[in-house]
Design a protein around this motif. Structure first.
Motif, PDB file in Angstrom:
ATOM      1  N   SER A  23       0.840  -1.196   0.000  1.00 35.22           N
ATOM      2  CA  SER A  23       0.000   0.000   0.000  1.00 35.22           C
ATOM      3  C   SER A  23       0.876   1.247   0.000  1.00 35.22           C
ATOM      4  CB  SER A  23      -0.883  -0.012   1.259  1.00 35.22           C
ATOM      5  OG  SER A  23      -1.636   1.172   1.368  1.00 35.22           O
ATOM      6  N   GLY A  24       0.480   2.241  -0.789  1.00 37.59           N
ATOM      7  CA  GLY A  24       1.238   3.489  -0.791  1.00 37.59           C
ATOM      8  C   GLY A  24       0.572   4.542  -1.651  1.00 37.59           C
ATOM      9  N   PRO A  25       0.824   5.807  -1.339  1.00 40.22           N
ATOM     10  CA  PRO A  25       0.221   6.904  -2.095  1.00 40.22           C
ATOM     11  C   PRO A  25       0.699   6.939  -3.540  1.00 40.22           C
ATOM     12  CG  PRO A  25       1.330   7.711  -0.105  1.00 40.22           C
ATOM     13  CD  PRO A  25       1.665   6.266  -0.252  1.00 40.22           C
ATOM     14  N   LEU A  26      -0.231   7.188  -4.434  1.00 38.09           N
ATOM     15  CA  LEU A  26       0.110   7.390  -5.836  1.00 38.09           C
ATOM     16  C   LEU A  26      -0.350   8.774  -6.296  1.00 38.09           C
ATOM     17  CD1 LEU A  26      -0.669   3.948  -7.504  1.00 38.09           C
ATOM     18  CD2 LEU A  26       1.552   5.026  -7.224  1.00 38.09           C
ATOM     19  N   GLN A  27      -1.638   9.038  -6.178  1.00 41.52           N
ATOM     20  CA  GLN A  27      -2.169  10.291  -6.707  1.00 41.52           C
ATOM     21  C   GLN A  27      -1.597  11.506  -5.992  1.00 41.52           C
ATOM     22  OE1 GLN A  27      -6.071  10.635  -8.024  1.00 41.52           O
ATOM     23  NE2 GLN A  27      -6.276   8.508  -8.596  1.00 41.52           N
ATOM     24  N   GLY A  28      -1.240  11.370  -4.736  1.00 42.42           N
ATOM     25  CA  GLY A  28      -0.659  12.484  -3.999  1.00 42.42           C
ATOM     26  C   GLY A  28       0.851  12.589  -4.134  1.00 42.42           C
ATOM     27  N   HIS A  44       3.548   2.316   2.756  1.00 40.90           N
ATOM     28  CA  HIS A  44       4.311   3.560   2.876  1.00 40.90           C
ATOM     29  C   HIS A  44       3.371   4.583   3.491  1.00 40.90           C
ATOM     30  CE1 HIS A  44       6.298   7.254   0.880  1.00 40.90           C
ATOM     31  NE2 HIS A  44       6.799   7.031   2.076  1.00 40.90           N
ATOM     32  N   ILE A  45       3.667   5.004   4.711  1.00 40.59           N
ATOM     33  CA  ILE A  45       2.788   5.922   5.436  1.00 40.59           C
ATOM     34  C   ILE A  45       3.386   7.315   5.556  1.00 40.59           C
ATOM     35  CG2 ILE A  45       1.687   4.053   6.719  1.00 40.59           C
ATOM     36  CD1 ILE A  45       3.425   4.970   9.156  1.00 40.59           C
ATOM     37  N   GLY A  46       4.458   7.576   4.819  1.00 36.30           N
ATOM     38  CA  GLY A  46       5.163   8.843   4.949  1.00 36.30           C
ATOM     39  C   GLY A  46       4.560  10.003   4.195  1.00 36.30           C
ATOM     40  N   LEU A  47       3.541   9.767   3.389  1.00 33.30           N
ATOM     41  CA  LEU A  47       2.878  10.832   2.643  1.00 33.30           C
ATOM     42  C   LEU A  47       1.373  10.704   2.851  1.00 33.30           C
ATOM     43  CD1 LEU A  47       4.862  10.505  -0.711  1.00 33.30           C
ATOM     44  CD2 LEU A  47       5.200  12.221   1.069  1.00 33.30           C
ATOM     45  N   PRO A  48       0.662  11.825   2.906  1.00 36.73           N
ATOM     46  CA  PRO A  48      -0.787  11.759   3.117  1.00 36.73           C
ATOM     47  C   PRO A  48      -1.488  11.062   1.952  1.00 36.73           C
ATOM     48  CG  PRO A  48       0.034  14.039   3.272  1.00 36.73           C
ATOM     49  CD  PRO A  48       1.163  13.193   2.801  1.00 36.73           C
ATOM     50  N   SER A  49      -2.450  10.204   2.270  1.00 33.13           N
ATOM     51  CA  SER A  49      -3.210   9.506   1.241  1.00 33.13           C
ATOM     52  C   SER A  49      -4.507   8.970   1.833  1.00 33.13           C
ATOM     53  CB  SER A  49      -2.397   8.347   0.669  1.00 33.13           C
ATOM     54  OG  SER A  49      -3.207   7.547  -0.161  1.00 33.13           O
ATOM     55  N   THR A  50      -5.605   9.409   1.266  1.00 32.76           N
ATOM     56  CA  THR A  50      -6.908   8.902   1.699  1.00 32.76           C
ATOM     57  C   THR A  50      -7.004   7.406   1.435  1.00 32.76           C
ATOM     58  OG1 THR A  50      -7.893  11.039   1.166  1.00 32.76           O
ATOM     59  CG2 THR A  50      -9.402   9.191   1.428  1.00 32.76           C
ATOM     60  N   GLY A  51      -6.547   6.966   0.262  1.00 35.14           N
ATOM     61  CA  GLY A  51      -6.621   5.545  -0.083  1.00 35.14           C
ATOM     62  C   GLY A  51      -5.810   4.673   0.853  1.00 35.14           C
ATOM     63  N   VAL A  52      -4.588   5.098   1.164  1.00 32.10           N
ATOM     64  CA  VAL A  52      -3.753   4.333   2.091  1.00 32.10           C
ATOM     65  C   VAL A  52      -4.413   4.290   3.466  1.00 32.10           C
ATOM     66  CG1 VAL A  52      -1.532   4.218   3.292  1.00 32.10           C
ATOM     67  CG2 VAL A  52      -1.607   4.748   0.846  1.00 32.10           C
TER      68      VAL A  52
END
Length: 158
Positions: free
Chosen positions: A6-11, A73-81
């Motif tokens: 799991s990890g941010p993509l769009q952000g 990856h929790i180091g960037l904001p992400s609604t999906g994560v």
């Protein structure tokens, strides 16, 4: 054992770099003898832009449901994560949360992982990350438990 990455993509400020990072995580997972599901390989926001939101949700939820654990990856904001973490934690899946020094991770998300008896690690290099992933996956199979099946087709009406 099957691991959901799991990890941010769009952000992400650099989508190709984010994709490479998640694929590197998957390589570490496979090197540890496990199977990896990398969502962007099936539901990428650019490459699969034609997919409806419901289809993306159904595809990734099915993969999460078949996973034994999650590496995020929790180091960037992400609604999906955040949603994936909440679903994984509620179903009893172990989660390895990863972040780089100085990344603005959500304290709520970190608290969720710690409350769910999961792990949050700050890594500084690709070699350290690979070592962390392999050691985490080297836990006895019984440590990962038996996660509950996910059921989301029962829509709530407020």
């Amino acid at each position: 054992m099957r691991i959901y990455i799991s990890g941010p993509l769009q952000g992400s400020q650099n989508l190709p770099e984010a994709r490479r990072f998640y694929e590197m995580l998957a390589a570490s997972v496979r090197a540890a003898g496990c199977e990896a599901y990398v969502p962007h390989l099936a539901t990428d926001p650019i490459e699969s832009a034609h997919m409806s939101s419901e289809r993306v949700f159904d595809t990734d939820l099915a993969a999460l449901d078949s996973a034994d654990a999650v590496i995020a990856h929790i180091g960037l904001p992400s609604t999906g994560v955040g949603a994936e973490l909440a679903i994984a934690a509620a179903s009893g899946r172990r989660i390895l949360g990863l972040k780089r020094p100085g990344e603005p991770s959500s304290r709520f998300a970190e608290g969720l992982l710690l409350e769910a008896d999961s792990t949050v690690i700050t890594f500084r290099s690709a070699a350290e990350l690979d070592d962390v992933v392999r050691r985490w996956l080297n836990q006895p199979r019984s440590w990962f438990g038996c996660p509950a099946a996910l059921r989301f087709k029962q829509r709530a009406i407020a």
